[in-house]
Design an enzyme around this catalytic site. Structure first.
Site, PDB file in Angstrom:
ATOM      1  N   GLY A  53       2.834   0.057   5.491  1.00 24.90           N
ATOM      2  CA  GLY A  53       4.061   0.831   6.298  1.00 24.90           C
ATOM      3  C   GLY A  53       3.384   0.865   7.879  1.00 24.90           C
ATOM      4  O   GLY A  53       4.059   1.809   8.776  1.00 24.90           O
TER       5      GLY A  53
ATOM      6  N   CYS B 263      -8.283   8.932   9.693  1.00 24.10           N
ATOM      7  CA  CYS B 263      -7.664   8.026   8.682  1.00 24.10           C
ATOM      8  C   CYS B 263      -8.408   8.505   7.102  1.00 24.10           C
ATOM      9  O   CYS B 263      -9.415   8.512   7.058  1.00 24.10           O
ATOM     10  CB  CYS B 263      -8.171   6.709   8.801  1.00 24.10           C
ATOM     11  SG  CYS B 263      -7.532   5.261   8.025  1.00 24.10           S
TER      12      CYS B 263
ATOM     13  N   SER C 249       5.530   3.988   3.696  1.00 24.87           N
ATOM     14  CA  SER C 249       5.387   2.942   2.938  1.00 24.87           C
ATOM     15  C   SER C 249       6.301   3.030   1.794  1.00 24.87           C
ATOM     16  O   SER C 249       6.602   1.944   1.086  1.00 24.87           O
ATOM     17  CB  SER C 249       3.535   3.263   2.307  1.00 24.87           C
ATOM     18  OG  SER C 249       3.918   4.565   1.675  1.00 24.87           O
TER      19      SER C 249
ATOM     20  N   VAL D 219       6.536   8.584   3.913  1.00 22.59           N
ATOM     21  CA  VAL D 219       7.853   7.823   4.093  1.00 22.59           C
ATOM     22  C   VAL D 219       7.870   6.308   4.597  1.00 22.59           C
ATOM     23  O   VAL D 219       8.683   5.538   4.020  1.00 22.59           O
ATOM     24  CB  VAL D 219       8.633   8.714   5.119  1.00 22.59           C
ATOM     25  CG1 VAL D 219       8.227   8.772   6.335  1.00 22.59           C
ATOM     26  CG2 VAL D 219      10.352   8.266   4.911  1.00 22.59           C
TER      27      VAL D 219
ATOM     28  N   CYS E  20     -11.281   1.449   9.349  1.00 25.20           N
ATOM     29  CA  CYS E  20     -10.637   1.655   8.077  1.00 25.20           C
ATOM     30  C   CYS E  20      -9.735   0.363   7.946  1.00 25.20           C
ATOM     31  O   CYS E  20      -9.734  -0.022   6.634  1.00 25.20           O
ATOM     32  CB  CYS E  20      -9.985   2.963   8.070  1.00 25.20           C
ATOM     33  SG  CYS E  20      -9.215   3.319   6.527  1.00 25.20           S
TER      34      CYS E  20
ATOM     35  N   MET F  17      -4.381   3.893  -2.805  1.00 27.33           N
ATOM     36  CA  MET F  17      -5.860   4.092  -2.316  1.00 27.33           C
ATOM     37  C   MET F  17      -6.291   5.290  -2.327  1.00 27.33           C
ATOM     38  O   MET F  17      -5.710   6.094  -1.779  1.00 27.33           O
ATOM     39  CB  MET F  17      -6.144   3.232  -1.034  1.00 27.33           C
ATOM     40  CG  MET F  17      -6.456   1.687  -1.223  1.00 27.33           C
ATOM     41  SD  MET F  17      -6.642   1.253   0.523  1.00 27.33           S
ATOM     42  CE  MET F  17      -5.265   1.464   1.365  1.00 27.33           C
TER      43      MET F  17
ATOM     44  N   GLY G 294       0.942  -0.977  -0.036  1.00 26.10           N
ATOM     45  CA  GLY G 294      -0.159   0.254  -0.003  1.00 26.10           C
ATOM     46  C   GLY G 294       0.774   1.291  -0.107  1.00 26.10           C
ATOM     47  O   GLY G 294       1.307   1.600   1.167  1.00 26.10           O
ATOM     48  N   LEU G 295       1.019   1.761  -1.164  1.00 22.95           N
ATOM     49  CA  LEU G 295       1.975   3.153  -1.295  1.00 22.95           C
ATOM     50  C   LEU G 295       0.830   4.189  -1.050  1.00 22.95           C
ATOM     51  O   LEU G 295       0.144   4.639  -2.037  1.00 22.95           O
ATOM     52  CB  LEU G 295       2.564   3.192  -2.666  1.00 22.95           C
ATOM     53  CG  LEU G 295       3.919   2.450  -2.946  1.00 22.95           C
ATOM     54  CD1 LEU G 295       4.765   3.117  -4.103  1.00 22.95           C
ATOM     55  CD2 LEU G 295       4.889   2.975  -1.727  1.00 22.95           C
ATOM     56  N   SER G 296       1.140   4.901   0.082  1.00 22.25           N
ATOM     57  CA  SER G 296       0.291   6.187   0.332  1.00 22.25           C
ATOM     58  C   SER G 296       1.052   7.448  -0.157  1.00 22.25           C
ATOM     59  O   SER G 296       0.211   8.435  -0.109  1.00 22.25           O
ATOM     60  CB  SER G 296       0.174   6.149   1.833  1.00 22.25           C
ATOM     61  OG  SER G 296       1.273   6.384   2.465  1.00 22.25           O
ATOM     62  N   GLY G 297       2.183   7.457  -0.265  1.00 22.81           N
ATOM     63  CA  GLY G 297       2.850   8.698  -0.945  1.00 22.81           C
ATOM     64  C   GLY G 297       3.789   9.187   0.568  1.00 22.81           C
ATOM     65  O   GLY G 297       4.154  10.170   0.421  1.00 22.81           O
TER      66      GLY G 297
END
Length: 372
Positions: free
Chosen positions: A136, A204, A18, A16, A111, A36, A11-14
């Protein structure tokens, strides 16, 4: 030539965390990034309390740009999935419903249960054909069981307490043994663009908001009386009883009184906030509670060695747990303060997080505290 590495969807959130999680996993896995989007301020009428509503680019799109750049830096594919409607249906409607009842919910836990480790996971396994998913989060997996992370200050096992054993089965937490400082150091060494990006805060997937204003988007403000619980006298006026939490001391606007007050209860039906003088802390005290929706992610624990957290970033309290029918539990503990209906009680056997339940009723010496 095809490699024999297993595949993991991160899950890449943008952010650091992740970003570094994806970097670390690259050593042993084929890594795929998945971003997401779970909130849309325009669709969801998120105007009041939203400092960023007039920005040219919304924060979620800025995060997506960062995730894209991280994927480019790490040379991994990045996909995007939209769960705006599902987040509203499964997480946010509950959040608003609980506040309307005068309770204090924890949307991060829902969530994780319904979005990150359910819908996100299903998309990763069914559409991207992954072997594992990773996030992350600061948490640890050992032999299929959930443990606290090494960095106790950042540990997020509390927020994962409603996950089932099945949901945890194919989850990796690459940051489990790292501190925040170590994660930022790795990001700097790899020149990741998120190395100095500040941590996300607030609700969240929604972010920072002026909270009372934010709630007014969904729950109309209705003024009412503030009563001193020790003498039932009116000591002020509130702007809406949904906007106050148990134990709150700031923002009460009760000037002109001999001493400061704290919120000790509320009556939603009568639109009353109860407060008590700071010299009378007993109105926050309790020593047992009833909780519902018990989730146990393991049966392998010592009932005589249980502790619990009643809110995030709180020291554990030693507890005795009585397991009742229909996923209810009665929890006994030494006197504690400001335990709040709607919040989660999370259970630990030493370092192992065994699950959690939703706090329903609070008791002092077996007498229910009705003003909560």
């Amino acid at each position: 030539m095809q490699n024999n590495k297993k595949t993991v969807v991160v899950g890449l959130s943008g952010g650091v965390d992740s970003s570094v999680a994806a970097y670390l996993l690259k050593k042993n896995y084929n890594v795929i990034g998945l971003f997401m989007r779970n909130w849309d301020s325009l669709i969801n009428n998120d105007y009041l309390g939203n400092r960023e509503i007039n920005n040219d680019i919304c924060p979620q799109e800025l995060d997506y740009k960062d995730a894209q750049e991280i994927a480019r830096q790490l040379d991994i594919p990045l996909y995007r999935v939209d769960f705006v409607k599902e987040y509203w249906d499964y997480v946010f409607e509950n959040f608003i419903s609980e506040y309307k009842k005068g309770r204090t919910p924890n949307p991060d836990i829902l969530c994780n249960k319904y979005i990150k480790f359910d819908l996100f996971a299903k998309h990763a396994f069914n559409e991207l054909k992954t072997d594992y998913i990773a996030t992350g989060h600061y948490a640890k997996m050992k032999n299929g069981e959930l443990y606290r992370a090494s960095d106790k200050n950042k540990d997020q096992s509390y927020f994962l307490s409603q996950l089932s054993k099945e949901q945890l089965k194919k989850v990796l937490f690459p940051l489990e043994n790292l501190t925040k400082d170590e994660i930022r150091k790795i990001a700097r060494e790899q020149n990741l663009i998120t190395a100095a990006k500040k941590d996300s805060t607030g609700i969240c997937f929604i972010g920072e908001r002026k909270f009372a204003k934010f709630l007014q988007n969904y729950i109309p403000a209705k003024k009412g009386n503030v009563l001193d619980i020790t003498n039932q006298k009116i000591v002020g006026e509130h702007s809406g009883c949904f906007y106050y939490t148990i134990g709150q001391r700031k923002g009460l606007n009760l000037g002109g009184n001999k001493e400061s007050y704290y919120v000790c209860g509320k009556n939603v039906a009568e639109n009353i906030i109860y407060v008590a003088p700071s010299s009378r802390p007993e109105f926050l005290e309790s020593n047992s509670l009833l909780a519902s929706n018990l989730n146990l992610n393991t049966n392998n624990f010592n009932k005589k060695n249980l502790s619990a957290k009643f809110r995030y970033r709180q020291e554990d309290s030693k507890v005795k747990v009585e397991f009742l029918e229909n996923n209810f539990v009665k929890v006994y503990y030494d006197k504690a303060q400001a335990i709040t209906p709607g919040q989660q009680v999370v259970f630990y056997d030493g370092e192992k997080c065994i699950g959690g339940a939703v706090i329903e009723e609070i008791y002092l010496n077996d007498k229910k505290l009705t003003y909560l």
